[in-house]
Every structure is written in structure tokens, then in C-alpha cells.
Design a protein around this motif. Structure first.
Motif, PDB file in Angstrom:
ATOM      1  N   LEU A   1       7.219  15.564   2.208  1.00  0.00           N
ATOM      2  CA  LEU A   1       7.950  14.304   2.294  1.00  0.00           C
ATOM      3  C   LEU A   1       7.255  13.332   3.254  1.00  0.00           C
ATOM      4  O   LEU A   1       7.103  12.157   2.945  1.00  0.00           O
ATOM      5  CB  LEU A   1       9.386  14.553   2.750  1.00  0.00           C
ATOM      6  CG  LEU A   1      10.277  13.327   2.872  1.00  0.00           C
ATOM      7  CD1 LEU A   1      10.459  12.668   1.527  1.00  0.00           C
ATOM      8  CD2 LEU A   1      11.615  13.714   3.458  1.00  0.00           C
ATOM      9  N   VAL A   2       6.804  13.812   4.377  1.00  0.00           N
ATOM     10  CA  VAL A   2       6.128  12.968   5.360  1.00  0.00           C
ATOM     11  C   VAL A   2       4.814  12.437   4.788  1.00  0.00           C
ATOM     12  O   VAL A   2       4.500  11.251   4.933  1.00  0.00           O
ATOM     13  CB  VAL A   2       5.885  13.752   6.668  1.00  0.00           C
ATOM     14  CG1 VAL A   2       4.934  13.009   7.583  1.00  0.00           C
ATOM     15  CG2 VAL A   2       7.202  14.018   7.366  1.00  0.00           C
ATOM     16  N   VAL A   3       4.065  13.285   4.110  1.00  0.00           N
ATOM     17  CA  VAL A   3       2.794  12.857   3.524  1.00  0.00           C
ATOM     18  C   VAL A   3       3.035  11.818   2.436  1.00  0.00           C
ATOM     19  O   VAL A   3       2.331  10.810   2.347  1.00  0.00           O
ATOM     20  CB  VAL A   3       2.024  14.075   2.966  1.00  0.00           C
ATOM     21  CG1 VAL A   3       0.852  13.642   2.104  1.00  0.00           C
ATOM     22  CG2 VAL A   3       1.551  14.953   4.098  1.00  0.00           C
ATOM     23  N   THR A   4       4.045  12.021   1.610  1.00  0.00           N
ATOM     24  CA  THR A   4       4.357  11.073   0.540  1.00  0.00           C
ATOM     25  C   THR A   4       4.747   9.719   1.104  1.00  0.00           C
ATOM     26  O   THR A   4       4.277   8.680   0.637  1.00  0.00           O
ATOM     27  CB  THR A   4       5.501  11.614  -0.339  1.00  0.00           C
ATOM     28  OG1 THR A   4       5.115  12.892  -0.853  1.00  0.00           O
ATOM     29  CG2 THR A   4       5.798  10.672  -1.480  1.00  0.00           C
ATOM     30  N   LEU A   5       5.603   9.711   2.111  1.00  0.00           N
ATOM     31  CA  LEU A   5       6.002   8.445   2.723  1.00  0.00           C
ATOM     32  C   LEU A   5       4.824   7.763   3.408  1.00  0.00           C
ATOM     33  O   LEU A   5       4.710   6.535   3.384  1.00  0.00           O
ATOM     34  CB  LEU A   5       7.137   8.680   3.718  1.00  0.00           C
ATOM     35  CG  LEU A   5       8.485   9.080   3.107  1.00  0.00           C
ATOM     36  CD1 LEU A   5       9.483   9.405   4.214  1.00  0.00           C
ATOM     37  CD2 LEU A   5       9.012   7.981   2.219  1.00  0.00           C
ATOM     38  N   GLY A   6       3.955   8.544   3.995  1.00  0.00           N
ATOM     39  CA  GLY A   6       2.785   7.973   4.654  1.00  0.00           C
ATOM     40  C   GLY A   6       1.836   7.327   3.664  1.00  0.00           C
ATOM     41  O   GLY A   6       1.296   6.253   3.911  1.00  0.00           O
ATOM     42  N   LEU A   7       1.648   7.961   2.522  1.00  0.00           N
ATOM     43  CA  LEU A   7       0.737   7.403   1.527  1.00  0.00           C
ATOM     44  C   LEU A   7       1.301   6.168   0.841  1.00  0.00           C
ATOM     45  O   LEU A   7       0.561   5.262   0.486  1.00  0.00           O
ATOM     46  CB  LEU A   7       0.384   8.465   0.484  1.00  0.00           C
ATOM     47  CG  LEU A   7      -0.498   9.597   0.980  1.00  0.00           C
ATOM     48  CD1 LEU A   7      -0.710  10.623  -0.127  1.00  0.00           C
ATOM     49  CD2 LEU A   7      -1.833   9.072   1.460  1.00  0.00           C
ATOM     50  N   THR A   8       2.603   6.104   0.662  1.00  0.00           N
ATOM     51  CA  THR A   8       3.177   4.919   0.026  1.00  0.00           C
ATOM     52  C   THR A   8       3.080   3.712   0.950  1.00  0.00           C
ATOM     53  O   THR A   8       3.026   2.582   0.484  1.00  0.00           O
ATOM     54  CB  THR A   8       4.647   5.134  -0.369  1.00  0.00           C
ATOM     55  OG1 THR A   8       5.393   5.502   0.784  1.00  0.00           O
ATOM     56  CG2 THR A   8       4.776   6.178  -1.440  1.00  0.00           C
ATOM     57  N   GLY A   9       3.043   3.929   2.227  1.00  0.00           N
ATOM     58  CA  GLY A   9       2.898   2.826   3.172  1.00  0.00           C
ATOM     59  C   GLY A   9       1.470   2.315   3.273  1.00  0.00           C
ATOM     60  O   GLY A   9       1.220   1.280   3.875  1.00  0.00           O
ATOM     61  N   CYS A  10       0.522   3.008   2.661  1.00  0.00           N
ATOM     62  CA  CYS A  10      -0.882   2.617   2.749  1.00  0.00           C
ATOM     63  C   CYS A  10      -1.307   1.615   1.686  1.00  0.00           C
ATOM     64  O   CYS A  10      -2.421   1.125   1.729  1.00  0.00           O
ATOM     65  CB  CYS A  10      -1.777   3.852   2.637  1.00  0.00           C
ATOM     66  SG  CYS A  10      -1.622   4.959   4.043  1.00  0.00           S
ATOM     67  N   ASP A  11      -0.468   1.350   0.707  1.00  0.00           N
ATOM     68  CA  ASP A  11      -0.844   0.420  -0.346  1.00  0.00           C
ATOM     69  C   ASP A  11      -0.997  -0.975   0.228  1.00  0.00           C
ATOM     70  O   ASP A  11      -0.133  -1.482   0.927  1.00  0.00           O
ATOM     71  CB  ASP A  11       0.207   0.400  -1.452  1.00  0.00           C
ATOM     72  CG  ASP A  11       0.251   1.688  -2.237  1.00  0.00           C
ATOM     73  OD1 ASP A  11      -0.753   2.419  -2.200  1.00  0.00           O
ATOM     74  OD2 ASP A  11       1.279   1.957  -2.883  1.00  0.00           O
ATOM     75  N   LYS A  12      -2.135  -1.598  -0.099  1.00  0.00           N
ATOM     76  CA  LYS A  12      -2.385  -2.957   0.371  1.00  0.00           C
ATOM     77  C   LYS A  12      -1.808  -3.956  -0.620  1.00  0.00           C
ATOM     78  O   LYS A  12      -1.872  -3.755  -1.820  1.00  0.00           O
ATOM     79  CB  LYS A  12      -3.888  -3.210   0.508  1.00  0.00           C
ATOM     80  CG  LYS A  12      -4.523  -2.573   1.695  1.00  0.00           C
ATOM     81  CD  LYS A  12      -5.962  -3.033   1.817  1.00  0.00           C
ATOM     82  CE  LYS A  12      -6.570  -2.620   3.120  1.00  0.00           C
ATOM     83  NZ  LYS A  12      -7.930  -3.141   3.255  1.00  0.00           N
ATOM     84  N   THR A  13      -1.290  -5.030  -0.099  1.00  0.00           N
ATOM     85  CA  THR A  13      -0.807  -6.110  -0.954  1.00  0.00           C
ATOM     86  C   THR A  13      -1.959  -7.058  -1.245  1.00  0.00           C
ATOM     87  O   THR A  13      -3.031  -6.968  -0.646  1.00  0.00           O
ATOM     88  CB  THR A  13       0.334  -6.887  -0.267  1.00  0.00           C
ATOM     89  OG1 THR A  13      -0.192  -7.508   0.915  1.00  0.00           O
ATOM     90  CG2 THR A  13       1.487  -5.972   0.103  1.00  0.00           C
ATOM     91  N   SER A  14      -1.727  -7.978  -2.154  1.00  0.00           N
ATOM     92  CA  SER A  14      -2.774  -8.945  -2.484  1.00  0.00           C
ATOM     93  C   SER A  14      -3.113  -9.796  -1.267  1.00  0.00           C
ATOM     94  O   SER A  14      -4.263 -10.196  -1.069  1.00  0.00           O
ATOM     95  CB  SER A  14      -2.335  -9.830  -3.646  1.00  0.00           C
ATOM     96  OG  SER A  14      -1.191 -10.573  -3.308  1.00  0.00           O
ATOM     97  N   GLU A  15      -2.116 -10.039  -0.427  1.00  0.00           N
ATOM     98  CA  GLU A  15      -2.358 -10.831   0.777  1.00  0.00           C
ATOM     99  C   GLU A  15      -3.293 -10.093   1.739  1.00  0.00           C
ATOM    100  O   GLU A  15      -4.172 -10.700   2.345  1.00  0.00           O
ATOM    101  CB  GLU A  15      -1.035 -11.142   1.468  1.00  0.00           C
ATOM    102  CG  GLU A  15      -1.157 -12.094   2.626  1.00  0.00           C
ATOM    103  CD  GLU A  15       0.197 -12.477   3.191  1.00  0.00           C
ATOM    104  OE1 GLU A  15       0.334 -12.435   4.428  1.00  0.00           O
ATOM    105  OE2 GLU A  15       1.093 -12.810   2.410  1.00  0.00           O
ATOM    106  N   ASP A  16      -3.120  -8.776   1.853  1.00  0.00           N
ATOM    107  CA  ASP A  16      -4.005  -7.979   2.705  1.00  0.00           C
ATOM    108  C   ASP A  16      -5.442  -8.021   2.202  1.00  0.00           C
ATOM    109  O   ASP A  16      -6.390  -8.157   2.976  1.00  0.00           O
ATOM    110  CB  ASP A  16      -3.531  -6.529   2.778  1.00  0.00           C
ATOM    111  CG  ASP A  16      -2.194  -6.373   3.473  1.00  0.00           C
ATOM    112  OD1 ASP A  16      -1.861  -7.238   4.311  1.00  0.00           O
ATOM    113  OD2 ASP A  16      -1.472  -5.403   3.168  1.00  0.00           O
ATOM    114  N   HIS A  17      -5.615  -7.897   0.878  1.00  0.00           N
ATOM    115  CA  HIS A  17      -6.951  -7.956   0.300  1.00  0.00           C
ATOM    116  C   HIS A  17      -7.579  -9.331   0.518  1.00  0.00           C
ATOM    117  O   HIS A  17      -8.779  -9.434   0.796  1.00  0.00           O
ATOM    118  CB  HIS A  17      -6.906  -7.645  -1.204  1.00  0.00           C
ATOM    119  CG  HIS A  17      -6.659  -6.202  -1.513  1.00  0.00           C
ATOM    120  ND1 HIS A  17      -7.539  -5.195  -1.180  1.00  0.00           N
ATOM    121  CD2 HIS A  17      -5.627  -5.581  -2.129  1.00  0.00           C
ATOM    122  CE1 HIS A  17      -7.066  -4.036  -1.578  1.00  0.00           C
ATOM    123  NE2 HIS A  17      -5.898  -4.243  -2.156  1.00  0.00           N
ATOM    124  N   THR A  18      -6.780 -10.376   0.406  1.00  0.00           N
ATOM    125  CA  THR A  18      -7.293 -11.727   0.619  1.00  0.00           C
ATOM    126  C   THR A  18      -7.729 -11.921   2.065  1.00  0.00           C
ATOM    127  O   THR A  18      -8.770 -12.529   2.334  1.00  0.00           O
ATOM    128  CB  THR A  18      -6.240 -12.775   0.226  1.00  0.00           C
ATOM    129  OG1 THR A  18      -5.869 -12.560  -1.141  1.00  0.00           O
ATOM    130  CG2 THR A  18      -6.758 -14.182   0.389  1.00  0.00           C
TER     131      THR A  18
END
Length: 91
Positions: A11-28
């Protein structure tokens, strides 16, 4: 004790990985940083490093475009909302 450890850790690993997704604003923002670094390297007289930074900026802009295309897919288009529900336009 050993049987109860995998589930919470999963559960901790899953929640940690979902928080790592970058938004388009982060990529910009990343692309803008690489673009500025490219310009700085060009001024310093390092065209090879400037080209590498420019290529990374182009990749980040492409990733931002892809992320932007998928971010709002869960929202209904405004044309699908009935007129009586829409807020009146302010003039």
C-alpha cells in the motif's frame, strides 16, 4: 508478523508511486529550465552542451503536450452540459 508486513508495504509503495506522476505543468517547467540552460551554455561557448540541453527541452515539451492531452479526459465537454445548467455569461 511476517504475514501482515507485505500488505501495508504494498500500500505504501502504491501510494508513493501514484504521487510521482508529473503533470503537464511540471514537464513545462522542466523544459523551461533546460531551455534557459541551453541559452546559458550557448553564451558560454559550449555548443555541444547547449544542443543536449535543447534536445532535453524538446523532449520535455513533448511530454508536457502528451500529459496535457490526457489530463482532462475525465471531464465532460462543455457542449454536453444542458443550457439550463450552465452559468450565465458575464458581460
Amino acid at each position: 508478523m511476517i504475514k501482515t508486513l507485505p500488505l501495508p508495504s504494498l500500500l505504501v509503495v502504491t501510494l508513493g508511486l501514484t504521487g510521482c506522476d508529473k503533470t503537464s505543468e511540471d514537464h513545462t517547467q522542466d523544459a523551461n529550465k533546460h531551455q534557459q540552460a541551453s541559452e546559458q551554455k550557448q553564451v558560454e561557448g559550449k555548443p555541444g552542451e547547449a544542443a543536449d540541453e535543447k534536445a532535453q527541452a524538446d523532449r520535455d515539451y513533448a511530454e508536457a503536450h502528451e500529459a496535457r492531452a490526457t489530463e482532462d479526459r475525465h471531464q465532460a465537454p462543455s457542449s454536453a452540459v444542458p443550457e439550463y445548467i450552465k452559468a450565465p455569461e458575464k458581460n
